[in-house]
Design an enzyme around this catalytic site. Sequence first.
Site, PDB file in Angstrom:
ATOM      1  CD  GLN A 217     -79.350  42.950 -21.745  1.00  0.00           C
ATOM      2  OE1 GLN A 217     -78.228  42.844 -21.282  1.00  0.00           O
ATOM      3  NE2 GLN A 217     -79.568  43.356 -22.981  1.00  0.00           N
TER       4      GLN A 217
ATOM      5  CG  ASP B 299     -75.070  49.044 -20.323  1.00  0.00           C
ATOM      6  OD1 ASP B 299     -74.239  48.527 -21.096  1.00  0.00           O
ATOM      7  OD2 ASP B 299     -76.154  48.504 -20.019  1.00  0.00           O
TER       8      ASP B 299
ATOM      9  CE  LYS C 158     -74.506  42.841 -22.189  1.00  0.00           C
ATOM     10  NZ  LYS C 158     -75.683  43.709 -22.121  1.00  0.00           N
TER      11      LYS C 158
END
Length: 291
Positions: free
Chosen positions: A96, A119, A52
């Site tokens: 994460q 997200d 990412k």
Amino acid sequence: MKIISGIEVSNKIKEDIASEVEAIKRRGEKIPHLAAVLVGSDGASQTYVNAKVKACELVGFGSSLVRLPEAISEETLLKEIERLNNNDNIDGFIVQLPLPKHIDEQKITEAIAPAKDVDGFHPMSLGKMLLDIPSFLPATPYGIIEMLRYYQIPTEGKHCVVLGRSHIVGSPMSVLMARNTYPGNCTVTITHSKTKNLAAITLQADILIVAIGKPEFVTADMVKDGATVIDVGIHRIEDTTKKSGYRLIGDVKFDEVAPKCAYISPVPGGVGPMTIASLLKNTLLAVQLKK
Ligand code: NAP
């Protein structure tokens, strides 16, 4: 049979984003900045987070990686999230997953400011998705939607069967495929581990989206001729012929299913790269919505 290349689609998306960043620079505006929080040292999570950060560099975004120890308390992690929420330089950030067992993931997800929830896991983002209000779509389902769009795969009136009902993939996917738009307007069936006669249902699918986390679970006898199959699963299996010592496979038995399909996404090179591209798209959206 045509392969749906997530590499090709995600490269196109990244090129478009890079051009947009150039335009932002020319206008003298602030460059978008994505931050990632990594708790602990899980190998797979580190790989995902590094990918990412690298993608941010590629398109010209600013990025920061916040590494925190496995033993961090929930309270300290919440303070870190508050710090990111209040940092004007950061347009969006992700935490994460999975997090260590002693931390409540839902509590952490809800602590992220909805305006920075790139997200798309915050209840506010998911609620807006249900109501068709522009917001952050969960990255993996969003990526699948963009793949269907890129290949102009017909969806209206089709029967879409989704395998799996997780909050991050299966459930939002089923909502997106039923929306009154393109890609969408499908008749959707969502299945889970308690579903009976699964093969009888998957055999009716014009579009089959598989996100159950079971290696090569979907076999040729479960797939209708001419179906579009999207494989979300990712599994590392030992392979001594590879330099890395492993190879990646999906939830679909690709070799036997592919010949029956109109379109199929492979693993690797299918949904995986799209998830990162969607995260970048969401970060750009965060900047636009802030305006
Ligand atoms: P998850 O949270 O473990 O959910 C799996 C879902 O599959 C659950 O809803 C479960 O049902 C259902 N299921 C299990 N066995 C089933 C069966 N026999 N028939 C029908 N449904 C069944 O997994 P996830 O987070 O959605 O991820 C799924 C897979 O996608 C994993 O391999 C993951 O690594 C991968 N993934 C890839 C990406 C990417 O970027 N490519 C992103 C996210 C996830 P119950 O609810 O009844 O337990």
